[in-house]
Design a protein around this motif. Sequence first.
Motif, PDB file in Angstrom:
ATOM      1  N   VAL A   1       0.839  -1.206   0.000  1.00 41.87           N
ATOM      2  CA  VAL A   1       0.000   0.000   0.000  1.00 41.87           C
ATOM      3  C   VAL A   1       0.869   1.250   0.000  1.00 41.87           C
ATOM      4  N   ILE A   2       1.877   1.264   0.879  1.00 40.15           N
ATOM      5  CA  ILE A   2       2.719   2.460   0.990  1.00 40.15           C
ATOM      6  C   ILE A   2       3.511   2.685  -0.294  1.00 40.15           C
ATOM      7  N   ALA A   3       4.085   1.605  -0.839  1.00 42.91           N
ATOM      8  CA  ALA A   3       4.901   1.763  -2.050  1.00 42.91           C
ATOM      9  C   ALA A   3       4.033   2.195  -3.228  1.00 42.91           C
ATOM     10  N   LEU A   4       2.829   1.635  -3.322  1.00 44.60           N
ATOM     11  CA  LEU A   4       1.942   1.995  -4.425  1.00 44.60           C
ATOM     12  C   LEU A   4       1.514   3.469  -4.313  1.00 44.60           C
ATOM     13  N   SER A   5       1.100   3.877  -3.103  1.00 48.71           N
ATOM     14  CA  SER A   5       0.691   5.273  -2.923  1.00 48.71           C
ATOM     15  C   SER A   5       1.859   6.212  -3.194  1.00 48.71           C
ATOM     16  N   THR A   6       3.046   5.845  -2.668  1.00 46.06           N
ATOM     17  CA  THR A   6       4.224   6.669  -2.902  1.00 46.06           C
ATOM     18  C   THR A   6       4.480   6.808  -4.395  1.00 46.06           C
ATOM     19  N   SER A   7       4.393   5.663  -5.081  1.00 46.89           N
ATOM     20  CA  SER A   7       4.682   5.666  -6.508  1.00 46.89           C
ATOM     21  C   SER A   7       3.716   6.581  -7.257  1.00 46.89           C
ATOM     22  N   VAL A   8       2.430   6.492  -6.941  1.00 46.25           N
ATOM     23  CA  VAL A   8       1.437   7.326  -7.623  1.00 46.25           C
ATOM     24  C   VAL A   8       1.688   8.809  -7.338  1.00 46.25           C
ATOM     25  N   LEU A   9       1.865   9.122  -6.049  1.00 47.81           N
ATOM     26  CA  LEU A   9       2.034  10.520  -5.649  1.00 47.81           C
ATOM     27  C   LEU A   9       3.333  11.105  -6.205  1.00 47.81           C
ATOM     28  N   ALA A  10       4.431  10.339  -6.066  1.00 47.57           N
ATOM     29  CA  ALA A  10       5.734  10.838  -6.534  1.00 47.57           C
ATOM     30  C   ALA A  10       5.727  10.989  -8.044  1.00 47.57           C
ATOM     31  N   THR A  11       5.067  10.062  -8.744  1.00 50.69           N
ATOM     32  CA  THR A  11       5.033  10.149 -10.201  1.00 50.69           C
ATOM     33  C   THR A  11       4.223  11.362 -10.639  1.00 50.69           C
ATOM     34  N   PHE A  12       3.105  11.594  -9.977  1.00 51.31           N
ATOM     35  CA  PHE A  12       2.272  12.755 -10.310  1.00 51.31           C
ATOM     36  C   PHE A  12       3.063  14.053 -10.099  1.00 51.31           C
ATOM     37  N   LEU A  13       3.572  14.244  -8.872  1.00 51.30           N
ATOM     38  CA  LEU A  13       4.281  15.487  -8.553  1.00 51.30           C
ATOM     39  C   LEU A  13       5.563  15.621  -9.373  1.00 51.30           C
ATOM     40  N   GLY A  14       6.305  14.514  -9.484  1.00 52.56           N
ATOM     41  CA  GLY A  14       7.585  14.557 -10.183  1.00 52.56           C
ATOM     42  C   GLY A  14       7.423  14.841 -11.665  1.00 52.56           C
ATOM     43  N   THR A  15       6.391  14.234 -12.283  1.00 50.21           N
ATOM     44  CA  THR A  15       6.182  14.459 -13.714  1.00 50.21           C
ATOM     45  C   THR A  15       5.778  15.905 -13.979  1.00 50.21           C
ATOM     46  N   LEU A  16       4.822  16.406 -13.188  1.00 56.88           N
ATOM     47  CA  LEU A  16       4.412  17.810 -13.353  1.00 56.88           C
ATOM     48  C   LEU A  16       5.616  18.726 -13.231  1.00 56.88           C
ATOM     49  N   CYS A  17       6.413  18.478 -12.185  1.00 54.66           N
ATOM     50  CA  CYS A  17       7.545  19.342 -11.904  1.00 54.66           C
ATOM     51  C   CYS A  17       8.570  19.274 -13.038  1.00 54.66           C
ATOM     52  N   ALA A  18       8.824  18.058 -13.549  1.00 54.99           N
ATOM     53  CA  ALA A  18       9.800  17.908 -14.633  1.00 54.99           C
ATOM     54  C   ALA A  18       9.336  18.673 -15.868  1.00 54.99           C
ATOM     55  N   ILE A  19       8.022  18.586 -16.170  1.00 54.11           N
ATOM     56  CA  ILE A  19       7.506  19.312 -17.339  1.00 54.11           C
ATOM     57  C   ILE A  19       7.633  20.814 -17.114  1.00 54.11           C
ATOM     58  N   GLY A  20       7.311  21.246 -15.886  1.00 57.11           N
ATOM     59  CA  GLY A  20       7.427  22.671 -15.573  1.00 57.11           C
ATOM     60  C   GLY A  20       8.856  23.166 -15.745  1.00 57.11           C
ATOM     61  N   LEU A  21       9.808  22.403 -15.178  1.00 61.48           N
ATOM     62  CA  LEU A  21      11.217  22.817 -15.272  1.00 61.48           C
ATOM     63  C   LEU A  21      11.664  22.845 -16.734  1.00 61.48           C
ATOM     64  N   TRP A  22      11.168  21.888 -17.493  1.00 63.74           N
ATOM     65  CA  TRP A  22      11.536  21.800 -18.910  1.00 63.74           C
ATOM     66  C   TRP A  22      10.997  23.004 -19.668  1.00 63.74           C
ATOM     67  N   ARG A  23       9.778  23.435 -19.305  1.00 67.68           N
ATOM     68  CA  ARG A  23       9.193  24.563 -20.022  1.00 67.68           C
ATOM     69  C   ARG A  23       9.814  25.894 -19.608  1.00 67.68           C
ATOM     70  N   VAL A  24      10.131  26.034 -18.320  1.00 69.65           N
ATOM     71  CA  VAL A  24      10.733  27.288 -17.872  1.00 69.65           C
ATOM     72  C   VAL A  24      12.157  27.392 -18.392  1.00 69.65           C
TER      73      VAL A  24
END
Lengths: 265, 282
Positions: free
Chosen positions: A69-92
């Motif tokens: 449960v913890i690894a799955l939730s972590t994976s979902v949350l980290a992937t969501f935040l990390g992907t958004l952030c990576a796209i943001g950094l790439w665009r800026v």
Amino acid sequence: MRPGLFSLFNRAGAWVLLLFLVTPALIAIPVSLTPKRFLSMPKDELSLRHFQHLFTSEEWLSSFFQSGVIALSTSVLATFLGTLCAIGLWRVSSKYSELVRAFLLLPLIIPQIISAMAFYRLWIPLGLLDSYPGLILAHTILAAPMVLITVSASLATFDPRLEQASKNLGASNWTTMRRVILPSIRPGVFAGALFAFILSWDEIVVTLFISKFSVYTLPRRMWNGIRENTDPTVAAAAVVLIAITIIAFVVSAILSRRNAGESRS
Amino acid sequence: MNAVARHIHPGWAIIAPLLVLVVALYLGPILNIMWLSVTDPEPGLGNYRKLFEGDTLLRIVWTTLRICVITTVFSVTLGYSIAYAMVHCHQRQKNYMLTLLLVSFWISILVRTFSWLMLLGRNGLVNNTLETLGLISAPIAFMRNELGVLIGMVHYMIPYAVLPLLVSMQSLDSRVMDASRNLGASGSQTFWRIYLPLTLPGIVASTLLVFILSLGFYVTPAVLGGGKVLMVAEYISVQLLVTLKWGTAAMLAALMLAGVLAMLWIMSRFMKLSAVFGGSTR
């Protein structure tokens, strides 16, 4: 250039070293098959009783479940935040965004014992000690940099003109993100999600500090077993973990092959 | 307000969630710990002075540094040999080598530590085998001493040492080596005077990476050292979880963090950090 004597000698040495890296872990297999009640090498007969215990013991099963449960939730949350952030950094893509990128990678390189102290320190007043949200949040912060790295690597091969084209054709920001950017960085996102899952699944140092009774992850239970050093169920758990590692490795190899195939075409 | 907003790239809006989370829940408490190191139990440099008062703390720091240096030397040397072999063989063989390297990279630290426990104990497989073969009469003490900690740590760190070296060796222009040979240099001269200096950035990156990771290493020293080899990370955990002394632990953490950041800074002068971590910048 034809390899010289030294080069051949070195190559043999490298093979020995690589086998030295992998083989010690395999000792868990015979130990897990011992018929005895204590940690030992099996002599005459083999037994699966420790695997049976592993898969019927309420404690071990609940640890598998909690870690999942913890690894799955972590994976979902980290992937969501990390992907958004990576796209943001790439665009800026400015001097400041590169600074922010370096800062966000810090949780990967700062010694885990310091991260553990930090979470422990803050989780006490927040009441997050020994709880699912506490562990998931801590693991997410540690795992998000992994996602940032893999998604940024995918974005580096993405042609920004595609984004322009999509917008010129009248697509909104959201549509562009969903229909153009995300599909082309999918391999990076999946790889990041896998790394995040494994990091959380395998995390022990921070977990030791911020969990106690009610949340008892698999690494935590293994750590206990290793410290007590008697019950062979730990060996059975180790064998299961090795099997999972190999499966995950095969999955990621397939993903990265697909990734390479896509960037070539 | 509008004028300001217009200068801020809209991309920041999707950077913000992670950034805010990391600043609030990670940077915040770390700064708090740094602050504690000079305020707990009383304001001043008392915690740092403790380092020089008894010899306990100094010995722990010294043990940690010694073990980290030895681990780093072995890991980078052995890692160099592996990376060299990987770069200089056929693609097929290289793929097999890379697979072994990555599988070992992925095996859980707990599984590996457990394995060493089974192998190196008094009645472990290594001692038993040696005794059966008649090579030794009494078991060798591999555990509860620095030898065991070093074996476990080098084993864990080798893959980390190899990866930056691979990056550095793969980016070399092999024609430089050919030129050296054509100009009459022997194979070993070419290696020592051309190849090794050219891979120096990789060596520096690999050395610092392994050293940084070793500094805060907790699991292997705690298990294989068996309480006999006390390193900083384990001491910190005892201070926090058993004796509840934040001041001393915070001071040690501050020193460790300062060391790590200093090394990262040096590393960034030799190599693009993003290359080491596998990321990329546009």
